[in-house]
Motif scaffolding. Structure first.
Motif, mmCIF file in Angstrom:
data_model
loop_
_atom_site.group_PDB
_atom_site.id
_atom_site.type_symbol
_atom_site.label_atom_id
_atom_site.label_comp_id
_atom_site.label_asym_id
_atom_site.label_seq_id
_atom_site.Cartn_x
_atom_site.Cartn_y
_atom_site.Cartn_z
ATOM 1 N N CYS A 124 0.855 -1.186 0.000
ATOM 2 C CA CYS A 124 0.000 0.000 0.000
ATOM 3 C C CYS A 124 0.894 1.240 0.000
ATOM 4 O O CYS A 124 1.764 1.390 0.853
ATOM 5 C CB CYS A 124 -0.904 -0.004 1.234
ATOM 6 S SG CYS A 124 -1.935 1.477 1.360
ATOM 7 N N LYS A 162 0.141 4.270 0.677
ATOM 8 C CA LYS A 162 -0.162 5.191 1.765
ATOM 9 C C LYS A 162 0.489 4.741 3.074
ATOM 10 O O LYS A 162 1.098 5.521 3.786
ATOM 11 C CB LYS A 162 -1.686 5.266 1.938
ATOM 12 C CG LYS A 162 -2.159 6.638 2.370
ATOM 13 C CD LYS A 162 -3.620 6.850 2.026
ATOM 14 C CE LYS A 162 -4.524 6.265 3.091
ATOM 15 N NZ LYS A 162 -5.960 6.478 2.777
ATOM 16 N N CYS A 163 0.346 3.461 3.379
ATOM 17 C CA CYS A 163 0.800 2.950 4.684
ATOM 18 C C CYS A 163 2.100 2.170 4.597
ATOM 19 O O CYS A 163 2.698 1.869 5.621
ATOM 20 C CB CYS A 163 -0.262 2.039 5.281
ATOM 21 S SG CYS A 163 -1.930 2.560 4.992
ATOM 22 N N CYS A 209 -5.341 -3.747 2.147
ATOM 23 C CA CYS A 209 -4.382 -3.216 3.112
ATOM 24 C C CYS A 209 -4.955 -3.412 4.511
ATOM 25 O O CYS A 209 -6.068 -2.970 4.786
ATOM 26 C CB CYS A 209 -4.135 -1.740 2.833
ATOM 27 S SG CYS A 209 -3.147 -0.961 4.120
ATOM 28 N N CYS A 215 -5.332 0.546 6.293
ATOM 29 C CA CYS A 215 -6.340 1.536 5.887
ATOM 30 C C CYS A 215 -7.554 0.871 5.241
ATOM 31 O O CYS A 215 -8.566 1.513 4.999
ATOM 32 C CB CYS A 215 -5.735 2.577 4.946
ATOM 33 S SG CYS A 215 -5.294 1.965 3.324
HETATM 34 ZN ZN LIG Z 1 -2.978 1.286 3.463
#
Ligand SMILES: [Zn+2]
Length: 69
Positions: free
Chosen positions: A14, A16-17, A42, A45
């Motif tokens: 992911c 974002k994370c 994920c 999130c």
């Molecule tokens: Zn994520």
């Protein structure tokens, strides 16, 4: 989202994370029906990555099994 070279082990991360996506049973709606398929998700999130070809393949499997009944 980027592919990892070690595809068998860690296929997707992911963005974002920076977490490894995991296969999770996920409900999707398609053609007015609900299907449960395994999709990459994920764990942090909850973002679901839908590999279109994979999802279509799963749906086709489900449709086939429905028709057989
Ligand atoms: Zn994520």
């Amino acid at each position: 989202m980027k592919a990892n070279n070690n595809e068998a082990d860690i296929p997707w991360i992911c963005d974002k994370c920076n977490e490894k996506l995991k296969l999770r049973k996920t409900r999707i709606a398609y053609l007015g029906a609900e299907f449960q398929v395994e999709l990459l998700k994920c764990p942090k999130c909850g973002m679901v990555f839908i590999d279109e070809e994979l999802a279509k393949g799963k749906i086709l499997e489900v449709e086939k099994s429905l028709e057989d009944k």
